[in-house]
Design an enzyme around this catalytic site. Structure first.
Site, mmCIF file in Angstrom:
data_model
loop_
_atom_site.group_PDB
_atom_site.id
_atom_site.type_symbol
_atom_site.label_atom_id
_atom_site.label_comp_id
_atom_site.label_asym_id
_atom_site.label_seq_id
_atom_site.Cartn_x
_atom_site.Cartn_y
_atom_site.Cartn_z
ATOM 1 N N CYS A 48 83.928 81.669 9.912
ATOM 2 C CA CYS A 48 83.316 81.513 11.231
ATOM 3 C C CYS A 48 81.807 81.350 11.090
ATOM 4 O O CYS A 48 81.159 82.130 10.398
ATOM 5 C CB CYS A 48 83.595 82.654 12.194
ATOM 6 S SG CYS A 48 85.328 82.837 12.602
ATOM 7 N N ARG A 69 82.084 77.196 6.878
ATOM 8 C CA ARG A 69 82.481 78.584 7.104
ATOM 9 C C ARG A 69 83.822 78.690 7.848
ATOM 10 O O ARG A 69 84.368 79.785 8.010
ATOM 11 C CB ARG A 69 81.406 79.322 7.911
ATOM 12 C CG ARG A 69 80.080 79.377 7.209
ATOM 13 C CD ARG A 69 79.062 80.063 8.067
ATOM 14 N NE ARG A 69 79.373 81.470 8.237
ATOM 15 C CZ ARG A 69 78.985 82.436 7.407
ATOM 16 N NH1 ARG A 69 78.267 82.141 6.356
ATOM 17 N NH2 ARG A 69 79.306 83.677 7.635
ATOM 18 N N TRP A 111 87.250 80.145 11.820
ATOM 19 C CA TRP A 111 88.290 80.319 10.800
ATOM 20 C C TRP A 111 89.203 81.385 11.375
ATOM 21 O O TRP A 111 88.830 82.550 11.487
ATOM 22 C CB TRP A 111 87.655 80.782 9.494
ATOM 23 C CG TRP A 111 88.589 80.786 8.322
ATOM 24 C CD1 TRP A 111 88.877 79.729 7.496
ATOM 25 C CD2 TRP A 111 89.321 81.905 7.812
ATOM 26 N NE1 TRP A 111 89.759 80.130 6.517
ATOM 27 C CE2 TRP A 111 90.052 81.446 6.689
ATOM 28 C CE3 TRP A 111 89.450 83.236 8.192
ATOM 29 C CZ2 TRP A 111 90.879 82.282 5.945
ATOM 30 C CZ3 TRP A 111 90.283 84.066 7.460
ATOM 31 C CH2 TRP A 111 90.983 83.588 6.342
ATOM 32 N N ASN A 142 81.813 86.416 14.765
ATOM 33 C CA ASN A 142 82.278 86.257 13.380
ATOM 34 C C ASN A 142 82.592 87.667 12.878
ATOM 35 O O ASN A 142 81.688 88.502 12.829
ATOM 36 C CB ASN A 142 81.150 85.607 12.568
ATOM 37 C CG ASN A 142 81.352 85.700 11.055
ATOM 38 O OD1 ASN A 142 80.396 85.708 10.305
ATOM 39 N ND2 ASN A 142 82.574 85.756 10.616
ATOM 40 N N GLY A 143 83.850 87.911 12.538
ATOM 41 C CA GLY A 143 84.223 89.249 12.069
ATOM 42 C C GLY A 143 85.560 89.638 12.664
ATOM 43 O O GLY A 143 86.312 88.777 13.145
ATOM 44 N N GLU A 154 89.707 78.956 -13.724
ATOM 45 C CA GLU A 154 88.850 78.257 -12.760
ATOM 46 C C GLU A 154 89.348 76.816 -12.545
ATOM 47 O O GLU A 154 89.352 76.321 -11.415
ATOM 48 C CB GLU A 154 87.395 78.269 -13.270
ATOM 49 C CG GLU A 154 86.389 77.487 -12.461
ATOM 50 C CD GLU A 154 86.204 77.980 -11.023
ATOM 51 O OE1 GLU A 154 86.754 79.021 -10.658
ATOM 52 O OE2 GLU A 154 85.519 77.268 -10.259
ATOM 53 N N LYS A 158 90.406 75.407 -8.958
ATOM 54 C CA LYS A 158 89.777 74.221 -8.353
ATOM 55 C C LYS A 158 90.853 73.234 -7.919
ATOM 56 O O LYS A 158 90.820 72.689 -6.821
ATOM 57 C CB LYS A 158 88.856 73.493 -9.344
ATOM 58 C CG LYS A 158 87.504 74.073 -9.643
ATOM 59 C CD LYS A 158 86.491 73.964 -8.550
ATOM 60 C CE LYS A 158 86.608 75.119 -7.609
ATOM 61 N NZ LYS A 158 85.793 76.278 -7.867
ATOM 62 N N GLU A 169 92.898 74.521 -4.922
ATOM 63 C CA GLU A 169 92.068 74.610 -3.708
ATOM 64 C C GLU A 169 91.912 73.257 -3.024
ATOM 65 O O GLU A 169 92.004 73.160 -1.811
ATOM 66 C CB GLU A 169 90.639 75.050 -4.077
ATOM 67 C CG GLU A 169 90.390 76.510 -4.168
ATOM 68 C CD GLU A 169 88.922 76.819 -4.483
ATOM 69 O OE1 GLU A 169 88.378 77.695 -3.814
ATOM 70 O OE2 GLU A 169 88.328 76.199 -5.384
ATOM 71 N N HIS A 192 105.098 83.328 -23.748
ATOM 72 C CA HIS A 192 105.760 84.479 -23.136
ATOM 73 C C HIS A 192 106.129 84.211 -21.674
ATOM 74 O O HIS A 192 106.289 85.150 -20.901
ATOM 75 C CB HIS A 192 104.867 85.716 -23.225
ATOM 76 C CG HIS A 192 104.515 86.084 -24.631
ATOM 77 N ND1 HIS A 192 105.445 86.493 -25.545
ATOM 78 C CD2 HIS A 192 103.330 86.046 -25.299
ATOM 79 C CE1 HIS A 192 104.856 86.724 -26.709
ATOM 80 N NE2 HIS A 192 103.568 86.448 -26.587
ATOM 81 N N LYS A 249 84.245 79.095 2.957
ATOM 82 C CA LYS A 249 83.345 79.293 1.828
ATOM 83 C C LYS A 249 82.934 80.759 1.680
ATOM 84 O O LYS A 249 82.815 81.273 0.585
ATOM 85 C CB LYS A 249 82.101 78.437 2.029
ATOM 86 C CG LYS A 249 81.084 78.605 0.938
ATOM 87 C CD LYS A 249 80.803 77.307 0.267
ATOM 88 C CE LYS A 249 80.026 77.467 -1.009
ATOM 89 N NZ LYS A 249 80.869 77.376 -2.195
HETATM 90 C C1 G6P Z 1 85.772 82.225 -1.103
HETATM 91 C C2 G6P Z 1 85.413 80.839 -1.579
HETATM 92 C C3 G6P Z 1 85.375 80.806 -3.101
HETATM 93 C C4 G6P Z 1 84.424 81.870 -3.625
HETATM 94 C C5 G6P Z 1 84.783 83.255 -3.098
HETATM 95 C C6 G6P Z 1 83.710 84.285 -3.424
HETATM 96 O O1 G6P Z 1 87.090 82.502 -1.404
HETATM 97 O O2 G6P Z 1 86.342 79.885 -1.083
HETATM 98 O O3 G6P Z 1 84.943 79.534 -3.537
HETATM 99 O O4 G6P Z 1 84.460 81.871 -5.016
HETATM 100 O O5 G6P Z 1 84.909 83.223 -1.676
HETATM 101 O O6 G6P Z 1 82.531 83.914 -2.783
HETATM 102 P P1 G6P Z 1 81.095 84.470 -3.137
HETATM 103 O O7 G6P Z 1 80.194 83.892 -2.091
HETATM 104 O O8 G6P Z 1 81.190 85.962 -3.063
HETATM 105 O O9 G6P Z 1 80.754 84.006 -4.510
#
Ligand code: G6P
Length: 616
Positions: free
Chosen positions: A2, A27, A74, A100-101, A489, A493, A496, A512, A611
């Site tokens: 949000c 956001r 969101w 937001n919250g 990672e 990626k 996502e 395993h 994000k």
């Molecule tokens: C969300 C984002 C990720 C990010 C994570 C932690 O899930 O989609 O890309 O790695 O938050 O975010 P931060 O701002 O704490 O690094």
């Protein structure tokens, strides 16, 4: 998670709010809405979908007022519908509120308000709060020159359990906004005869670089002429105006197709920025200005704990590897969300690091608070000056890579890896690492931008590989030691942004379990860099080939692979162990990005993600 924005000034608010929302869209993008004060009325436009959808519908309406609020959502409470989109009006139409919250006790509040005759039009937790503000407004007498508007918000918030960044309009108060925060970020931009309020500076940097960061428990009162801040206990706060260094170009595409592409390709410059000014004059160690620990204190540390979420958690795993390998200090890594409730036994000589690009991730913030509550020092590796995590930690290291806007983290991740490498060096040089090894290490770190640039030059080849792999439904990412987190990672990626199911695994553990998935329909991306275990890695790849699996092998220039082992080959420049994770990240970023493009995905705004996750 949000985005909220507010405007008080002399311009028409609607277009400024919409521009701000576009910059906050990362956001959340389930719905968007604005509310503008027009004389003694509040006009609202809100729509499911992206800010562009709202912008089209808003231009058909006549929004002329110069005071307004806006929100990009969101969804948490209530589905993605127009009715659940913010702003929400109180049932008497006097107040509009964006949030937001999460209001955790909204059900009890709603029951109370229904009994008092208030009505509800949505399934959100937020609507309970706007009606509670209206209730207090009606109920409270106006006392000794206080703003009745501000006072009713303050009293309503005394009953709220949960988290909020809110901004509110009131039809009785033209040109005013009341805002408040608890655990959700809010920053005020102080412009030329105008104020802009937002969840983060990206939304206001085009209008001003002078900002005031609100703290938890503070309420802000904006009027056309002035602003004031009080605490929940009615104490006046003297605001500190900071100057932000980001500029508008940082938040624009500048010819790239999307922010993720821009942020991948600007990594050489981002890494330069992250390391600038961080080397000792003798060229053998790293220096940090903000650790707030003496060398003697640092030397006495017996254990380190690194905490983070998502991509930042992967960076913590790399930090563990580098610090244990070079500084010989035991490191624990935990998900911040797990740590905060697990009550882990901890040695007194433990130092904490939290890793967070945004500095607002609620789980990481909660973990930081829990560690500090127990009396431990917590340092933050963070990209956002003024963020909650930056403010609440005992010290830390800024990443200095500018705003990261693509939801999938790229340049923030590699800069976290770089800082992890520098932290390992800093501690190692206080312990057993020799001057000469320190000099060699520093040279290696300084070479990272050029090495990353060389991998980026392979982008056209990686794009071809991506085209040949965009149709798969499953993929494996395998690596060992410091590249196991990079395998995680890579898998993250890919899932996502392309929605392909992917798993990251330690390469030797493949036999395993995940080997059961190996088939021509499930390609494996395999990190096999030069090093002591190169031959073992090759054996693992051969186990995949023996089962007719397809392989994309990422190895070091000059390494010889047996014929037929790699269906696709990506070469990394030879490099020091300290920078290998950074260099090895680039191919998997590019591969995921190009696969997502081939599949027509909205790379910067992947479905269901946000994000900055400011709810638990
Ligand atoms: C969300 C984002 C990720 C990010 C994570 C932690 O899930 O989609 O890309 O790695 O938050 O975010 P931060 O701002 O704490 O690094």
């Amino acid at each position: 998670m949000c985005g909220i924005v507010g405007y008080v000034g002399k311009q028409k608010a609607a277009s400024i709010l919409i521009e701000g929302l576009k910059r906050l869209e990362y956001r959340g993008y389930d719905s968007a809405g604005i509310a503008v004060l027009q004389g003694a009325r509040i006009d609202v436009a809100k729509k499911t979908g992206r800010v562009d959808v709202l912008a089209k519908s808003a231009t058909r309406r006549r929004f002329t007022g110069a005071t307004g609020i806006g929100h990009t959502r969101w969804a948490t409470h209530g589905g993605v519908t127009d009715a659940n989109a913010h702003p929400h009006l109180s049932s008497d139409g006097k107040f509009a509120l964006i949030h937001n919250g999460v209001i955790e006790n909204h059900a009890g509040m709603k029951k109370f308000l229904l009994e008092k005759g208030y009505t509800f039009a949505s399934e959100t937790d937020t609507e309970a709060l706007v009606n509670l503000v209206a209730y207090h407004y009606e109920k409270e007498p106006v006392t000794d020159g206080k703003s009745r508007f501000l006072e009713s918000v303050r009293r309503a918030l005394m009953h709220v359990e949960g988290t909020y960044g809110i901004a509110i309009l009131c039809t009785d108060c033209p040109g005013e906004i009341v805002a408040a925060r608890k655990a959700s970020p809010l920053v005020l931009g102080v412009g030329d005869q105008e104020y802009i309020l937002a969840s983060d500076v990206a939304a206001l940097v085009s209008r001003t670089q002078n900002v005031v960061y609100l703290k938890d428990g503070e309420l802000l009162h904006l009027t056309p002429a002035n602003f004031s801040i009080i605490t929940q206990d009615e104490e006046d706060v003297s605001p500190v105006v900071d100057r932000i260094t980001w500029n508008i170009a940082d938040a624009e595409l500048g010819g790239y197709r999307c922010f993720m592409e821009k942020e991948i390709f600007e990594q050489p410059a981002a890494l330069e920025n992250a390391m600038r000014g961080r080397f000792a004059e003798d060229g053998s160690t790293a220096l940090f200005g903000g650790l707030n620990l003496t060398p003697a204190e640092l030397r006495q540390i017996g254990h380190l704990v690194f905490l983070g979420c998502g991509t930042a958690w992967h960076a913590c795993l790399v930090a563990e590897h580098l610090i244990e390998r070079f500084a010989r200090v035991p490191v624990e890594v935990d998900y911040a969300s797990e740590f905060r409730y697990r009550n882990t036994p901890l040695d007194r000589d433990t130092l904490f690091f939290v890793m967070s690009q945004s500095g607002e991730t609620i789980d990481t913030l909660g973990a930081l608070r829990e560690a500090r509550r127990k009396g431990f020092k917590v340092l933050a590796i963070n990209n956002t000056v003024g963020s909650s995590i930056a403010r609440e930690s005992d010290g830390g290291i800024y990443q200095h890579v500018g705003p990261e806007i693509g939801v999938a983290s790229t340049k923030a991740f590699t800069s976290q890896l770089l800082i992890a490498a520098l932290v390992a060096l800093h501690i190692a040089r206080m312990r057993d690492m020799s001057f000469n090894d320190g000099v060699e290490y520093v040279k290696a770190v300084k070479s990272a931008p050029a090495l990353v640039h060389r991998v980026l030059e392979q982008a056209p080849r990686i794009r071809e590989i991506a085209k040949r792999h965009a149709h798969y439904k499953d993929m494996l990412f395998l690596g060992r030691l410091s590249l196991f987190p990079i395998a995680l990672e890579g898998a993250l990626k890919l899932k996502e942004i392309s929605y392909i199911h992917a798993e990251g695994y330690p390469a030797a553990e493949m036999k395993h379990g995940p080997i059961a998935l190996v088939s021509p329909e499930c390609p494996a991306v395999f990190f096999a860099p030069k090093g002591e275990i190169f031959n073992k890695l090759v054996s693992s790849i051969q186990e995949i080939k023996a089962r007719h699996g397809k392989t994309i092998v990422i190895t070091t220039e000059g390494c010889e692979l047996p014929p037929g082992v790699a269906d696709e080959l990506i070469l990394l420049p030879d490099c020091h162990e300290a920078v290998l994770p950074i260099v090895a990240t680039i191919p998997v970023q590019l591969l995921s990005y190009y696969i997502a493009l081939e599949r027509g995905c909205d790379v910067d705004k992947p479905r269901n993600l946000a994000k900055s996750v400011t709810v638990e």
